[in-house]
Design a protein around this motif. Sequence first.
Motif, PDB file in Angstrom:
ATOM      1  N   TYR A 271     -11.173  16.832 -34.937  1.00  0.00           N
ATOM      2  CA  TYR A 271     -11.832  15.625 -35.449  1.00  0.00           C
ATOM      3  C   TYR A 271     -11.191  14.374 -34.830  1.00  0.00           C
ATOM      4  N   SER A 272      -9.856  14.350 -34.779  1.00  0.00           N
ATOM      5  CA  SER A 272      -9.157  13.189 -34.250  1.00  0.00           C
ATOM      6  C   SER A 272      -9.494  12.979 -32.788  1.00  0.00           C
TER       7      SER A 272
ATOM      8  N   PHE B  89      -4.635   9.040 -32.421  1.00  0.00           N
ATOM      9  CA  PHE B  89      -3.359   9.404 -31.815  1.00  0.00           C
ATOM     10  C   PHE B  89      -2.432  10.147 -32.788  1.00  0.00           C
ATOM     11  N   LEU B  90      -2.150   9.511 -33.914  1.00  0.00           N
ATOM     12  CA  LEU B  90      -1.245  10.139 -34.885  1.00  0.00           C
ATOM     13  C   LEU B  90      -1.884  11.336 -35.591  1.00  0.00           C
ATOM     14  N   PRO B  91      -3.132  11.218 -36.097  1.00  0.00           N
ATOM     15  CA  PRO B  91      -3.756  12.378 -36.758  1.00  0.00           C
ATOM     16  C   PRO B  91      -3.830  13.610 -35.852  1.00  0.00           C
TER      17      PRO B  91
ATOM     18  N   TYR C  54     -13.808  12.280 -32.663  1.00  0.00           N
ATOM     19  CA  TYR C  54     -14.397  11.144 -33.368  1.00  0.00           C
ATOM     20  C   TYR C  54     -13.514   9.918 -33.361  1.00  0.00           C
ATOM     21  N   LEU C  55     -12.200  10.112 -33.352  1.00  0.00           N
ATOM     22  CA  LEU C  55     -11.331   8.945 -33.458  1.00  0.00           C
ATOM     23  C   LEU C  55     -10.805   8.494 -32.107  1.00  0.00           C
ATOM     24  N   ARG C  56     -10.748   9.415 -31.147  1.00  0.00           N
ATOM     25  CA  ARG C  56     -10.236   9.127 -29.804  1.00  0.00           C
ATOM     26  C   ARG C  56      -8.723   8.905 -29.820  1.00  0.00           C
TER      27      ARG C  56
ATOM     28  N   PRO D 118      -2.568   3.275 -27.941  1.00  0.00           N
ATOM     29  CA  PRO D 118      -2.908   4.480 -28.698  1.00  0.00           C
ATOM     30  C   PRO D 118      -4.022   4.161 -29.696  1.00  0.00           C
ATOM     31  N   ASP D 119      -5.047   4.994 -29.737  1.00  0.00           N
ATOM     32  CA  ASP D 119      -6.183   4.715 -30.609  1.00  0.00           C
ATOM     33  C   ASP D 119      -6.006   5.375 -31.981  1.00  0.00           C
ATOM     34  N   ALA D 120      -7.047   5.266 -32.796  1.00  0.00           N
ATOM     35  CA  ALA D 120      -6.975   5.720 -34.184  1.00  0.00           C
ATOM     36  C   ALA D 120      -6.651   7.211 -34.308  1.00  0.00           C
TER      37      ALA D 120
END
Lengths: 325, 165, 498
Positions: free
Chosen positions: B22-23, B39-41, B26-28, B35-37
């Motif tokens: 998903y990360s 990155f950490l997930p 959808y979040l990139r 670092p985008d949304a």
Amino acid sequence: MKRTVTVLAALLFVALMLPVASMAEDAYPAKPITGVVPFGPGGSTDLLARTVEKIWPKYSKQPLVIVNKPGGGGVVGTEGVVRSKPDGYTLYFGYGSGHDIVMPSLQKMPYDPQKDLIAVARLSVHSVAILTGTNSPFNSVKEMVAWAKKENKPITTAVAVKAGAVDLALTALGKKAGIQIVTVPFSGGAEATTALAGGHLMIGGGHPAEILSHIKAGRFKVIGVALPQRDPALPNVPTLREQGIDVATWGSVKGVAAPAGTPKDVVHYLESTLKKVTEDPDFRKAMENMGQPVMFMGSEEYTKFIKQATADYAKIIKDLNIKIN
Amino acid sequence: MARAERISSVALVVFGVFVAAYSRHYLRLGLMITPDAGFLPYGIGIALSALGAIWFVSTFLTGMAHEAGGAEGGVGEAGGEGAPDRARRLSGMLPGVLIIILYAWLFERLGYPLSTVLFMVCWQKIVEREGWLKTAAIALLSAAAMYILFVYLLRIYLPTGTWFS
Amino acid sequence: MEIFSGLINGFSVALTPVNVLFAFLGAILGTAVGVLPGLGPAATIALLLPATYAISSPVTAIILMAGIFYGSQYGGSTTSILLNLPGEASSVVTCIDGYKMAQKGRAGAALGIAAIGSFAAGTVGIVGMTLFAPKIAGFALSFGPPEMFSLALVGLLMAVTLSGASIVKGLIMMAMGLLLASVGLDPISGKTRFSFGVIELQSGFDFVTLAMGVFGLGEIFTGLESAMKSEAVTTKVGQVWPTVKDWVDSRMAILRGTLIGFVVGIIPGGGAVISSLVSYAVEKKVSKRPEEFGQGAIEGVAGPESANNAASSSSFIPLLTLGIPGNASIAMIFAALMIKGVTPGPFLIQEHPEIFWGVIASMYVGNVMLLVLNLPLVGLWVQLVRIPFGILAPVIILFTAIGSYSIQGQVFDIYSLIGFGLFGYLLRKLKFEPGPLVLAFVLEPMIEGAMRRSLLISGGSFSIFVTHPISMALIGMFALLVLGQTVVMFRKKPLINN
């Protein structure tokens, strides 16, 4: 000192009696009016609303009660007002903020900020001020642009939130001036200015109300304002246009709105009462202390203003090709 | 107990893979410089899968040992794993959970005071199986005390009920 | 000498009957708010803000609000110890050993030592503030994104790897906590994460909802399925006061906790939370019987409780000397001062000495009041565990439900609360310790935000975390600890469960 105790005792008594007393039928307003601030306590919108709350009883027979409903960048609380009964007892404080005039150009909204809300009055405009540490090598935006071009370095910039008024103004500045500006979003204005005060970034942007204490302390110098005219809160700071960069935004506008369908006479009552509040000397003094200029505008004018400001932001976003999601 | 742990650990591995996917899609993840949304997930998803795998393996290694190891649980652990009648234990918990869900559902519809009284009545009657007199006393007293505390003393906004307005 | 005359001046302000009254009012309200789960000091101060307009003197208003703030740190430990219900992030650590002590019938000792430790730490913190406030204020500013990242991450990892029984399970909890915190609006990219189209999820979960669910409801659900329904949560009450041995065991922990809390509390952001984590880890490290930690070691209560109180005192330093509000409660006090026409910052001490010194002096007064107020209450609180489960459980449920609802006024948060309760029940069954989950949740915005901000500043280079001296020192310290721990672990401890 004795008075304080008496006042507090009276206040406690009134507070306990309030829900009982408000049952009586009467002309508007017949019960306390709730003002929803869709942001957390302590921010500049909250400070403005609470100053109004304090002065309001001088001009109205019913009190104004401010409640904070933060979340979703302001959308959650505003939506609550949109969905509430249009009877004039639930108002939205902060109309004209980023999620009203900037966000609609970036993403789908659960409501229409213009059609689902009636603009009651504008109270203040929070301009975007550009600041830097007192020992930085430049004293104006002009000098900063020249410095960045000579050194060929990116300018790291502290901003309160992503895609907010400050972020957009500074990104636009970088694009127009042809320099690389890296905006670093924090979670709120206080955090951004603290990091800038510690010298962790080169410049920062913020609303005058958030940076006033730092300017007083001589920790920052303000090198430009992104408004069409100079900001009354910072009369000595030249605008970006004066410095030869064609960028001007309305920053974050702070007004009051009611849900669509609110009766005309109620809107009129609120508008005239807010006008009286903004003319009150105590209110003006408190606002000056907080670095928030009083810029009143009536319902009709403000409706047009919001429309224009939204269109202006849409143009900037299109020109800069900014996207989220 | 080892069986429950094994099922959970496999579920954790699957969950981690889902989070990472998903990360990523959808979040990139973004670039190292920005670092985008996701990155950490994404990192968390991978970590969860890896940790789940270690956990799974460890249930075989320590098998018997931790059966005795972690007897120190919550209060409910007092009954211990010795009593195997799962149905009876579920019948103790399920009504309680359902009553809370019902309370949440009625909270704004009936308003705070009524739904609270109703909640206390249900709890005393169904979960505790008290008599009517004791139930009524507990329900009314506690609802009134909390109303005074929250609405009058702390001035917290609580719903009055949409079904009545 | 200047300090001395300033303080005398301050006491002449703080000891007027009105200000003493308001300090007392603040202390009572703060204790109440701390004890009531689901109500934080920030929310209470926000509710009281309109009432402060009627108070003409700004110093009186601030004394009231400051009293609520540090009073809540006293009360915060009560429900953590008695009911395993942390009202605030900084008392999550207290649950670990505090609740175990209560189960063993030593609730009184835990509450007593928490109160005494809080008093000692609070007072030492204020003395430190009196002497050094203007000199150490700059320290708060030296923490930029890279330093924040290292501090938060090292603090969290220390608590996870050094406290729990199983490192793998601790790390799983930590990862889950980080993940839960990332739900909602991402402040840096402006994107919404893991909301799956649900509008309420866009603002993410709240700490209160998560902590109340995982700790409070999880405990109740576990209790419900057992046969002993109408019994009290904890049957034994035992001795009400700490023994001489308890006192001897915990006095050094109080001292160390105070020092850690005072220093870490100055840093804006998660000062109080991180200081309680660091204190717990340090206590376990220096203890001669580390195996007792997690089973009801009194040092595990004394250290963190002292640390978070010292931190709450020292968190006033950046506000009063730099004009920087370090946390939500302090931000409310900042707002109240601004509305009263007083701008907190470096000039406060010259422009309004009566406010600066008055507030500090009132904190001495308030701390004594809190001790006097809280010690007799210990006996009363201990009786709380005698309330039958059949009454206590639904009342706790109502408190947590209303607490969750009142944050944003939406029923969705009550459903989340129930969901977290079931999750907490599952964790208990699988023998996970929920502490790291909740702590990781609290620190995630700091860890992720600071990491991504650091990378933006450095242009994508991770070297920023080791080229900044404070950040490097923190990471180095942790590396040494882990190395030492690994050696010990391989000698005597299996990887999973001890």
